[in-house]
Design a protein around this motif. Structure first.
Motif, PDB file in Angstrom:
ATOM      1  N   LEU A 181       0.837  -1.200   0.000  1.00  0.00           N
ATOM      2  CA  LEU A 181       0.000   0.000   0.000  1.00  0.00           C
ATOM      3  C   LEU A 181       0.872   1.251   0.000  1.00  0.00           C
ATOM      4  CD1 LEU A 181      -2.758  -1.004   2.608  1.00  0.00           C
ATOM      5  CD2 LEU A 181      -3.080  -0.687   0.144  1.00  0.00           C
ATOM      6  N   TRP A 182       1.965   1.188   0.763  1.00  0.00           N
ATOM      7  CA  TRP A 182       2.866   2.333   0.883  1.00  0.00           C
ATOM      8  C   TRP A 182       3.631   2.566  -0.430  1.00  0.00           C
ATOM      9  CZ3 TRP A 182       8.458   2.026   1.648  1.00  0.00           C
ATOM     10  CH2 TRP A 182       9.034   3.284   1.925  1.00  0.00           C
ATOM     11  N   LEU A 183       4.073   1.470  -1.031  1.00  0.00           N
ATOM     12  CA  LEU A 183       4.862   1.581  -2.267  1.00  0.00           C
ATOM     13  C   LEU A 183       4.005   1.947  -3.477  1.00  0.00           C
ATOM     14  CD1 LEU A 183       7.279  -1.454  -1.808  1.00  0.00           C
ATOM     15  CD2 LEU A 183       7.956   0.935  -1.899  1.00  0.00           C
ATOM     16  N   ARG A 184       2.697   1.851  -3.322  1.00  0.00           N
ATOM     17  CA  ARG A 184       1.808   2.156  -4.441  1.00  0.00           C
ATOM     18  C   ARG A 184       1.722   3.669  -4.653  1.00  0.00           C
ATOM     19  NH1 ARG A 184      -3.924   2.787  -5.135  1.00  0.00           N
ATOM     20  NH2 ARG A 184      -4.543   1.940  -7.160  1.00  0.00           N
ATOM     21  N   ARG A 185       1.879   4.394  -3.526  1.00  0.00           N
ATOM     22  CA  ARG A 185       1.816   5.854  -3.633  1.00  0.00           C
ATOM     23  C   ARG A 185       3.021   6.356  -4.419  1.00  0.00           C
ATOM     24  NH1 ARG A 185       2.166   6.411   2.311  1.00  0.00           N
ATOM     25  NH2 ARG A 185       3.340   8.239   1.716  1.00  0.00           N
ATOM     26  N   LYS A 186       2.822   7.519  -5.024  1.00  0.00           N
ATOM     27  CA  LYS A 186       3.925   8.091  -5.812  1.00  0.00           C
ATOM     28  C   LYS A 186       4.737   9.011  -4.902  1.00  0.00           C
ATOM     29  CE  LYS A 186       1.919   7.865 -10.427  1.00  0.00           C
ATOM     30  NZ  LYS A 186       0.748   7.025 -10.130  1.00  0.00           N
ATOM     31  N   PHE A 187       6.032   8.733  -4.823  1.00  0.00           N
ATOM     32  CA  PHE A 187       6.915   9.627  -4.070  1.00  0.00           C
ATOM     33  C   PHE A 187       8.315   9.547  -4.675  1.00  0.00           C
ATOM     34  CE2 PHE A 187       6.660   5.514  -1.982  1.00  0.00           C
ATOM     35  CZ  PHE A 187       7.995   5.171  -1.780  1.00  0.00           C
ATOM     36  N   ARG A 188       9.176  10.469  -4.269  1.00  0.00           N
ATOM     37  CA  ARG A 188      10.522  10.495  -4.854  1.00  0.00           C
ATOM     38  C   ARG A 188      11.288   9.226  -4.489  1.00  0.00           C
ATOM     39  NH1 ARG A 188      13.948  15.915  -4.100  1.00  0.00           N
ATOM     40  NH2 ARG A 188      15.450  14.755  -5.329  1.00  0.00           N
ATOM     41  N   PHE A 189      12.086   8.772  -5.417  1.00  0.00           N
ATOM     42  CA  PHE A 189      12.929   7.572  -5.233  1.00  0.00           C
ATOM     43  C   PHE A 189      12.098   6.310  -4.971  1.00  0.00           C
ATOM     44  CE2 PHE A 189      15.593  11.109  -3.469  1.00  0.00           C
ATOM     45  CZ  PHE A 189      16.429  11.221  -4.572  1.00  0.00           C
ATOM     46  N   ARG A 190      10.859   6.291  -5.478  1.00  0.00           N
ATOM     47  CA  ARG A 190      10.028   5.118  -5.254  1.00  0.00           C
ATOM     48  C   ARG A 190      10.687   3.863  -5.836  1.00  0.00           C
ATOM     49  NH1 ARG A 190       3.910   3.838  -7.289  1.00  0.00           N
ATOM     50  NH2 ARG A 190       4.936   3.833  -9.304  1.00  0.00           N
ATOM     51  N   GLY A 191      11.288   4.013  -7.000  1.00  0.00           N
ATOM     52  CA  GLY A 191      11.953   2.880  -7.661  1.00  0.00           C
ATOM     53  C   GLY A 191      13.078   2.322  -6.809  1.00  0.00           C
ATOM     54  N   THR A 192      13.855   3.223  -6.205  1.00  0.00           N
ATOM     55  CA  THR A 192      14.971   2.785  -5.349  1.00  0.00           C
ATOM     56  C   THR A 192      14.436   2.035  -4.140  1.00  0.00           C
ATOM     57  OG1 THR A 192      16.035   4.837  -6.006  1.00  0.00           O
ATOM     58  CG2 THR A 192      17.079   3.611  -4.204  1.00  0.00           C
ATOM     59  N   TYR A 193      13.389   2.589  -3.520  1.00  0.00           N
ATOM     60  CA  TYR A 193      12.780   1.935  -2.363  1.00  0.00           C
ATOM     61  C   TYR A 193      12.270   0.548  -2.733  1.00  0.00           C
ATOM     62  CZ  TYR A 193      12.888   5.785   0.996  1.00  0.00           C
ATOM     63  OH  TYR A 193      13.291   6.723   1.886  1.00  0.00           O
ATOM     64  N   GLN A 194      11.617   0.472  -3.880  1.00  0.00           N
ATOM     65  CA  GLN A 194      11.069  -0.823  -4.310  1.00  0.00           C
ATOM     66  C   GLN A 194      12.188  -1.849  -4.475  1.00  0.00           C
ATOM     67  OE1 GLN A 194       8.625  -0.267  -7.771  1.00  0.00           O
ATOM     68  NE2 GLN A 194       6.862   0.447  -6.594  1.00  0.00           N
ATOM     69  N   ALA A 195      13.278  -1.403  -5.100  1.00  0.00           N
ATOM     70  CA  ALA A 195      14.413  -2.316  -5.323  1.00  0.00           C
ATOM     71  C   ALA A 195      14.972  -2.791  -3.984  1.00  0.00           C
ATOM     72  CB  ALA A 195      15.496  -1.611  -6.131  1.00  0.00           C
ATOM     73  N   LEU A 196      15.075  -1.874  -3.020  1.00  0.00           N
ATOM     74  CA  LEU A 196      15.617  -2.229  -1.700  1.00  0.00           C
ATOM     75  C   LEU A 196      14.697  -3.198  -0.979  1.00  0.00           C
ATOM     76  CD1 LEU A 196      16.954   1.177  -0.326  1.00  0.00           C
ATOM     77  CD2 LEU A 196      18.291  -0.873  -0.751  1.00  0.00           C
ATOM     78  N   VAL A 197      13.399  -2.943  -1.084  1.00  0.00           N
ATOM     79  CA  VAL A 197      12.419  -3.795  -0.409  1.00  0.00           C
ATOM     80  C   VAL A 197      12.438  -5.208  -1.000  1.00  0.00           C
ATOM     81  CG1 VAL A 197       9.929  -4.174  -0.159  1.00  0.00           C
ATOM     82  CG2 VAL A 197      10.907  -1.960   0.385  1.00  0.00           C
ATOM     83  N   PHE A 198      12.629  -5.284  -2.311  1.00  0.00           N
ATOM     84  CA  PHE A 198      12.572  -6.601  -2.961  1.00  0.00           C
ATOM     85  C   PHE A 198      13.888  -7.357  -2.892  1.00  0.00           C
ATOM     86  CE2 PHE A 198       9.157  -4.565  -5.844  1.00  0.00           C
ATOM     87  CZ  PHE A 198       8.249  -4.644  -4.805  1.00  0.00           C
ATOM     88  N   PHE A 199      14.928  -6.714  -2.389  1.00  0.00           N
ATOM     89  CA  PHE A 199      16.261  -7.330  -2.380  1.00  0.00           C
ATOM     90  C   PHE A 199      16.331  -8.697  -1.673  1.00  0.00           C
ATOM     91  CE2 PHE A 199      20.220  -7.868   0.058  1.00  0.00           C
ATOM     92  CZ  PHE A 199      21.055  -8.153  -0.993  1.00  0.00           C
TER      93      PHE A 199
END
Lengths: 311, 433
Positions: free
Chosen positions: A103-121
């Motif tokens: 739910l949190w990652l669905r929102r649009k915010f800066r560096f979302r792509g980086t956060y997603q990559a870190l979360v999925f690591f």
């Protein structure tokens, strides 16, 4: 058209075209047969044999002896209970945290792509390696977990995480939650992105709050993904002993062994017959669970009353 | 589009053949001779690099032979080797350990090299212990490359600060010193206790030191009266002392400590004593926490009668029964277990050497190695015994005993109760049940 349709609507692979299609599928069939079904059948027949790698002089059929041995094995019974604790204890937090993350990652915010990559690591790392990493982190004397807890004054004396049966299961579950949250986050995020924004706009116009929107729009829209993800995770968690193996080896005093980690131990001891019997039991239990689960979650169709033809 | 099934099938078959040819297959003929498949078991990156170097020297000396080294991860290696041997293909030379030689030979998976070793000068160069391993019961299923023997690593500075003049000589001394050093408030503990994987090995070492006067040296799990060592009342004393050592002088979390944690405990300065193999010498030397003048090694702690059992664990190289290149495989085994290759392997792996000539080598006389030399020079105090590590049920025993040591130190079982179970287990197994 590659295949002809019969009256019943089924496709029949007949004639030259069908042969060509079959030829295309043949390598895959051969490989699946060779590397999946052959070992599977070998495993099934080993469960009914006296198959011990340390002494292959007598590999005769023993019927249900391996299963009887297991049912009389106190340790095996303990691993069954541990497996339930392991699955439920890992699944619930994984689901809740994974859902929140999605739910949190669905929102649009800066560096979302980086956060997603870190979360999925974590998903890219082997379970065994995760186990070893957490084994050091939970070390009582020089582990980072105790160090942090002491520095923040949450504990006064170091906790022997992996040495005390009361804490060891908690420690392996914590590691597994960290490892598995990612899977839920990925799957749920993918499902969330397919929910049309118009639905949210409509619910906002109707004055629905966040909680109402979650339960009336979000969850119903991704219900199927949620259900199948939970089913997959149950099967995977049940079948993933590598983290436990790397972290505690089933200890202390076998307190963190689950059925599949115990199965690996028995395999290492060379008793393939008993290990195969355990494997068959696991497959049977998971199949029964999957069938009942799928029956329980299938959408109930509302039967509409037939239109009565006008007399 | 018109399909041509026959051509298509032919193309697919050709592709499948080509794909399967890409995978590793059994040893094939090298362009100019033979290619041997060699598989190691106790894999680590440094050792693999060393083996490759030695193999390179062998290939230079034998231009007609190429060697392909397979290095499975340590924790799965023995299982992988078992599977390879079971298939009867794909392995010529393999690492055989005292714990695997039993199952491998009972399944007729390894080749008896005795006829090939007859008259080989390399046999004369081996120490008595190495020769004993290479010629068990008139058979030569392996030639050892070294021994893993226990000694005591200790902190000189902590021992002195606690008021002791030197390292402990006996288990009782060590318990006393360890208790004095123990200070949980400073995160300092006396003894690096092994409670996790391999726990039973150290527990048995203590029991052996207590029953040493009645021990059967050729089968160190038996007493001279034919009963198991676990049936002796002295074994109860040994385990009682050992549990006390855990409770009063060891880190609480060492219930789950295996090899890496107990070594880390010592090298990080957390513990004062560590019972380990000589391979740890190199690791301790690399420690940034404890300096070279702060630690040393001492001979094994002795039991109440002033003696200890030194169960020299061993490993070596053997040849697969299924090998189609036995003469070349034996040649490689001979090369690795003689001359410079054997000495280099012992030194760089920190192993108790197999060659007599090592006694004159300054490398093995200095510093941390001195305790091993001291033990070798006092064979009546530090008695070399052979443990039944080659039995088919050795892994089963280790798993069972390891978890029971954990039960013992976590208070879930008493020494007498555990020993009764161990006694029954071995008595039954030897009776063939």
């Amino acid at each position: 058209m590659a295949a002809t349709k019969s009256v019943s609507g089924r496709k029949h692979f007949t004639g030259r075209t069908g042969l060509v299609l079959f030829a295309f599928m043949l390598p895959a069939l051969v490989f699946v047969g060779l590397f999946t079904f052959y070992p599977l059948l070998q495993g099934v027949q080993m469960a009914f044999r006296n198959y011990n790698l340390n002494d292959l002089s007598d590999t005769s059929w023993v019927g249900l002896k391996n299963f009887q041995t297991l049912l009389g094995d106190e340790m095996f019974r303990g691993t069954v209970w541990n497996s339930i604790v392991w699955v439920v204890g890992s699944l619930v937090p994984q689901f809740l945290i994974g859902f929140t993350m999605a739910l949190w990652l669905r929102r649009k915010f800066r560096f979302r792509g980086t956060y997603q990559a870190l979360v999925f690591f974590p998903w890219a790392v082997s379970g065994f390696l995760i186990g070893i990493l957490f084994r050091w982190m939970f070390n009582g004397e020089f582990g980072v977990v105790n160090d942090l807890l002491m520095k923040t004054h949450l504990i006064d004396t170091p906790v022997p995480w992996l040495a005390d049966a009361r804490y060891a299961m908690i420690a392996v579950i914590v590691a597994n939650v960290w490892y598995g949250v990612t899977f839920f986050a990925i799957m749920i995020l993918a499902a969330l992105q397919s929910v049309p924004d118009e639905l949210y706009e409509a619910s906002a116009i109707d004055g629905a709050g966040k909680v109402r929107t979650l339960f009336s729009i979000t969850i119903p829209s991704i219900r199927t993904t949620l259900a199948l993800t939970v089913l997959l995770r149950v099967i995977w968690i049940f079948n993933s002993p590598e983290l436990i193996f790397g972290m505690t080896g089933g200890g202390p005093a076998n307190e963190t062994h689950i059925v599949t980690s115990y199965m690996i131990q028995v395999t290492q001891e060379g008793d393939y017959g008993r290990a195969s019997a355990m494997g068959l039991m696991v497959v049977f239990v998971l199949m029964v669970f999957a069938v009942f689960y799928l029956m329980a979650i299938r959408p109930r169709e509302v039967k509409r009353p037939r239109k009565v033809a006008a007399a | 589009m018109r399909y041509q099934p026959v051509k298509l099938l032919a193309a697919l078959s050709a592709m499948a053949v080509a794909l399967t040819a890409c995978g590793p297959g059994p040893a094939e003929k090298a362009a100019d001779g033979t290619t041997l498949q060699m598989v190691e078991s106790l894999t680590n990156p440094t050792r693999t690099a060393l083996l490759k170097k030695l193999i390179g020297d062998f290939e230079t000396a034998n231009p007609g032979i190429k060697v392909q080294l397979i290095s499975p991860p340590t924790n799965q290696a023995d299982q992988k080797i078992q599977q390879m041997l079971q298939s009867g293909k794909g392995v010529d030379v393999l690492e055989v350990r005292d714990s695997t030689v039993g199952p491998f030979t009972s399944n007729k998976w390894i080749y008896d090299m005795a006829p090939d070793l007859k008259g080989w000068e390399g046999l004369d160069a081996l120490t008595a212990n190495a020769l004993k391993v290479a010629q068990q019961g008139g058979k030569s299923y392996m030639v050892p490359y070294g021994f893993y023997g226990l000694s005591l690593f200790y902190r000189k500075d902590l021992s002195q600060q606690a008021g002791f003049a030197g390292p402990p000589k006996s288990w009782t001394d060590m318990a006393e010193q360890a208790k004095k050093i123990n200070d949980p408030g400073k995160n300092r503990y006396g003894y690096s206790f092994r409670g996790g994987k391999g726990a039973s090995g150290n527990a048995v070492a203590v029991i052996s030191a207590y029953v040493i006067d009645e021990i059967n040296r050729d089968n160190a799990f038996k007493l001279t009266n034919g009963k198991t060592i676990f049936s002796s009342p002295k074994a109860v004393d040994a385990l009682t002392m050992y549990v006390d050592l855990f409770k009063t002088a060891s880190p609480p979390s060492s219930v789950s400590w295996g090899y890496p944690e107990m070594v880390q405990g010592f090298t990080s300065g957390t513990t004062g004593f560590l019972l380990q193999d000589p391979e740890v010498i190199a690791t301790v030397k690399e420690s940034k926490t404890i300096k070279e003048d702060q630690w040393g090694t001492a001979p094994l702690p002795v039991g109440p009668t002033g003696k200890a059992a030194q169960p020299l664990a061993n490993a070596g190289w053997g040849v697969a029964e299924g090998s189609t290149h036995k003469p070349e495989a034996v040649k490689l085994v001979k090369f690795l277990t003689s001359g410079d290759a054997a000495m280099t392997f012992s030194k760089e792996n920190s192993l108790v050497p197999i060659l007599k000539s090592a006694a004159d080598d300054p490398y093995f006389k200095d510093g941390p190695w001195a305790s091993y030399v001291a033990m070798n020079e006092s064979p009546e105090t530090y008695i070399v015994v052979t443990q039944p590590r080659g039995v088919a049920w050795s892994t089963e025993w280790e798993n069972k005993a390891d978890s029971e040591v954990q039960k013992l130190i976590t208070g879930k079982a008493q020494p007498a109760e555990i020993l009764k179970g161990w006694d029954e287990y071995w008595t039954k197994k030897w009776a063939g049940n």
